[in-house]
Scaffold this active site. Structure first.
Site, PDB file in Angstrom:
ATOM      1  N   LYS A 243       0.843  -1.204   0.000  1.00 56.07           N
ATOM      2  CA  LYS A 243       0.000   0.000   0.000  1.00 56.07           C
ATOM      3  C   LYS A 243       0.874   1.248   0.000  1.00 56.07           C
ATOM      4  O   LYS A 243       1.851   1.317   0.761  1.00 56.07           O
ATOM      5  CB  LYS A 243      -0.920  -0.025   1.229  1.00 56.07           C
ATOM      6  CG  LYS A 243      -1.992   1.066   1.235  1.00 56.07           C
ATOM      7  CD  LYS A 243      -2.913   0.911   2.439  1.00 56.07           C
ATOM      8  CE  LYS A 243      -4.032   1.940   2.435  1.00 56.07           C
ATOM      9  NZ  LYS A 243      -4.946   1.762   3.598  1.00 56.07           N
TER      10      LYS A 243
ATOM     11  N   SER B  57      -9.793   1.315   2.447  1.00 55.15           N
ATOM     12  CA  SER B  57      -8.959   2.098   1.569  1.00 55.15           C
ATOM     13  C   SER B  57      -7.798   1.313   0.947  1.00 55.15           C
ATOM     14  O   SER B  57      -7.159   1.795   0.028  1.00 55.15           O
ATOM     15  CB  SER B  57      -8.364   3.272   2.351  1.00 55.15           C
ATOM     16  OG  SER B  57      -7.549   2.794   3.414  1.00 55.15           O
TER      17      SER B  57
ATOM     18  N   SER C 161      -9.997  -0.775   6.827  1.00 54.01           N
ATOM     19  CA  SER C 161      -9.416  -0.706   5.488  1.00 54.01           C
ATOM     20  C   SER C 161      -8.596  -1.910   5.041  1.00 54.01           C
ATOM     21  O   SER C 161      -8.152  -1.938   3.895  1.00 54.01           O
ATOM     22  CB  SER C 161      -8.565   0.547   5.350  1.00 54.01           C
ATOM     23  OG  SER C 161      -9.395   1.659   5.167  1.00 54.01           O
TER      24      SER C 161
HETATM   25  N1  GLN Z   1     -13.407   3.762   5.671  1.00 54.11           N
HETATM   26  C1  GLN Z   1     -12.949   4.285   6.924  1.00 54.11           C
HETATM   27  C2  GLN Z   1     -12.629   5.744   6.757  1.00 54.11           C
HETATM   28  O1  GLN Z   1     -12.870   6.249   5.721  1.00 54.11           O
HETATM   29  C3  GLN Z   1     -11.766   3.512   7.402  1.00 54.11           C
HETATM   30  C4  GLN Z   1     -10.544   3.811   6.634  1.00 54.11           C
HETATM   31  C5  GLN Z   1      -9.345   3.051   7.106  1.00 54.11           C
HETATM   32  O2  GLN Z   1      -9.445   2.051   7.807  1.00 54.11           O
HETATM   33  N2  GLN Z   1      -8.199   3.557   6.728  1.00 54.11           N
HETATM   34  O3  GLN Z   1     -12.175   6.397   7.638  1.00 54.11           O
END
Ligand code: GLN
Length: 516
Positions: free
Chosen positions: A86, A161, A185
């Site tokens: 990532k 994400s 995510s």
């Molecule tokens: N979807 C969640 C957010 O937008 C979690 C994102 C994540 O775990 N980085 O904050």
């Protein structure tokens, strides 16, 4: 394109299968890395899982692994396995964007601890993967560089994400992936892409060199095709790091040797709040209920339980995470690194316009929400209240783990949704994380493991463990995975002589041949 016989791309084998082939001398790291790079070339115009492909470095690293193997040096179980990283973990000299235009040209001067550990384990990083900008999102559509598509259906999102890493593993572009999980995510894209993803206990994996979103929630973790691969990768990246002040001093080193011990006698709690009467697709509920029955058949003792604070976890998360983000993102000011707009009239103008141009809409929304939640006069009503909810979630979980070894529920309320379906409705996007955020608030561990398909798309089962309960959790996930025998893969379609992947949706271009 290199395939491994039955249509499975070489990089699409599990880490264990790959290790066996290395041990038997049937393949080399250079061959596997080449296969991963070929696969990326053939499929990534469509999928866009990668922001940067590090082909030269990857092949050089692979040659070094092959030489070490030839010399008979002891190598770890993941040596030679291609990995999708990532783009939120810094890599020395290699562009690291966090999915943001504000870091479009950022070349970090050092490697994150996780990256250094991967290199030491002989893992081959084939590239940096697409993600929601600064990890804020649930679909990878918030990337500053365009969305990633789901290999199971390119008209749909891969989740987010860490959508790029999940899609890469699901499509056989890499054997393994690294993601980060602040509110879901890793687990959510793993669920939507039909692979395994682990959110480790807070402090188990170093955050040194992880570009911060919400520091009290962020954790790095593994994505893999199977539980053993995820466990082995977690073993490789976990461990104390003096450079991360929240790193746990002594962590369990062995997560793999007990994997096959089964779930006989394990006490598993079925969390009522993870099975709400509305909002979860029937197909998801069906697979997860079957999964719970399967665990019971395998010898686990399943009982219902209730964790009332879970109802408020999402609201608390969407105050705490933006509050921390608003503080963490103050550093992108155009002065020290990243984007700096030219022709500014003075320094304030430069900072304002750099942030205006460099950040996308969701990041700006989070900064505003977070700054508001922290502002004098509102701090206690919003941020303070959210922190109190956080404590309640922690206590509810502590109480539940007096009775249970693990808790169970779905990872996400729906299967992969169509691209564009939630971009104009932030609240509906935030609801994708309703089942994953409680674990981040409490800092314990959870895994998403494939539980079958609903309308041709993967469904994920979430198993939740107490802090440092990874070994037990992975043992249950392994038993479930072996018994279910989920072997489905995205169907391949050859378009204009290139391998494309598309089962359900309309395929771009003329379809010439469909592979089984
Ligand atoms: N979807 C969640 C957010 O937008 C979690 C994102 C994540 O775990 N980085 O904050």
């Amino acid at each position: 394109m290199s395939t491994s016989g039955a249509g499975v791309p070489l990089a699409g084998l599990t880490a264990g299968e790959l290790a066996e082939r290395f041990a038997r001398g049937e393949t080399t790291a250079v061959e596997v890395t080449g296969a991963a790079l070929d696969r990326i070339r053939a499929t990534d115009d469509l999928l866009h899982a990668f922001l940067t492909v590090t082909d030269e470095q990857a092949l050089a690293d692979a040659r070094a692994v092959d030489e070490a193997r030839r010399r008979g040096e002891p190598l770890g179980p993941l040596a030679g396995a291609p990995l999708a990283l990532k783009d939120v973990l810094v890599t020395k000299g290699t562009r690291t964007t966090a999915g943001s235009r504000i870091l479009e040209e950022f070349r970090p001067p050092y490697d994150a601890t996780v990256v250094a550990r991967l290199r030491r384990a002989g893992v081959i990083v084939v590239g940096k993967t697409n993600m929601d900008e600064f990890a804020m999102g649930s679909s990878t559509e918030n990337s500053g560089f365009g969305p990633t598509r789901n290999p199971w259906d390119p008209t749909r999102v891969p989740g987010g994400s860490s959508g790029g890493s999940a899609a890469a593993v699901a499509a056989g572009q890499a054997t393994l992936g690294i993601g980060t999980d602040t509110g879901g995510s890793i687990r959510q894209p793993a669920s939507l892409c039909g692979i395994v993803g682990v959110k480790p206990t807070y402090g188990l994996v170093s955050r040194y060199g992880l570009i911060a979103f919400a520091s009290s929630l962020d954790q790095v973790g593994p994505l893999a095709r199977d539980v053993r691969g995820a466990a082995t990768l977690l073993e490789a990246i976990a461990g104390h790091d003096p450079r991360d002040s929240t790193s746990i001093p002594e962590v369990p080193a062995d997560l793999t040797s007990g994997l096959e011990r089964g779930v006989e006698g394990m006490r598993i709690g079925r969390v009522a709040e993870l099975f709400p009467s509305e909002g979860t697709e029937p197909g998801v509920l069906a697979r997860v209920n079957e999964a719970v029955d399967r665990l019971e058949r395998l010898g686990a003792r399943v009982e219902d339980c209730s964790l009332p604070s879970f109802e408020y976890a999402l609201s608390a998360y969407y105050l705490i995470a933006p509050a921390e983000a608003s503080s963490n993102l103050a550093r992108y000011d155009g002065v020290r690194w990243g984007l700096r707009v030219k022709d500014a009239t003075d320094v304030v103008d430069m900072m304002q316009r750099t942030r205006e141009n460099g950040f996308g809409a969701e990041v700006k929304r989070r900064i505003m929400l977070g700054t508001y939640a922290l502002s004098a006069g509102y701090y206690d009503a919003y941020y303070g209240q959210a922190q109190r909810v956080r404590t309640l979630v922690l206590r509810d979980l502590e109480r539940a783990f007096e009775r249970f070894d693990l808790l169970v529920g779905p990872t996400t309320p729906t299967v992969a949704f169509p691209l564009g379906a939630r971009v104009d409705d932030p609240l509906s996007m935030y609801l994708s994380d309703v089942f994953t955020v409680p674990v981040n608030l409490a800092g314990n561990a959870a895994v998403s493991v494939p539980a079958g398909l609903s309308e041709g798309l993967p469904v994920g089962l979430q198993l939740i463990a107490p802090a440092l309960g990874e070994a037990t959790m992975l043992r249950a996930a392994w038993a479930f995975e072996q018994d279910l025998g989920f072997a489905e893969r995205p169907r391949e379609i050859i378009v204009d002589d290139r391998v494309q992947i598309a089962p359900n949706g309309d395929s771009p271009g003329a379809i010439k041949e469909v592979r089984p």
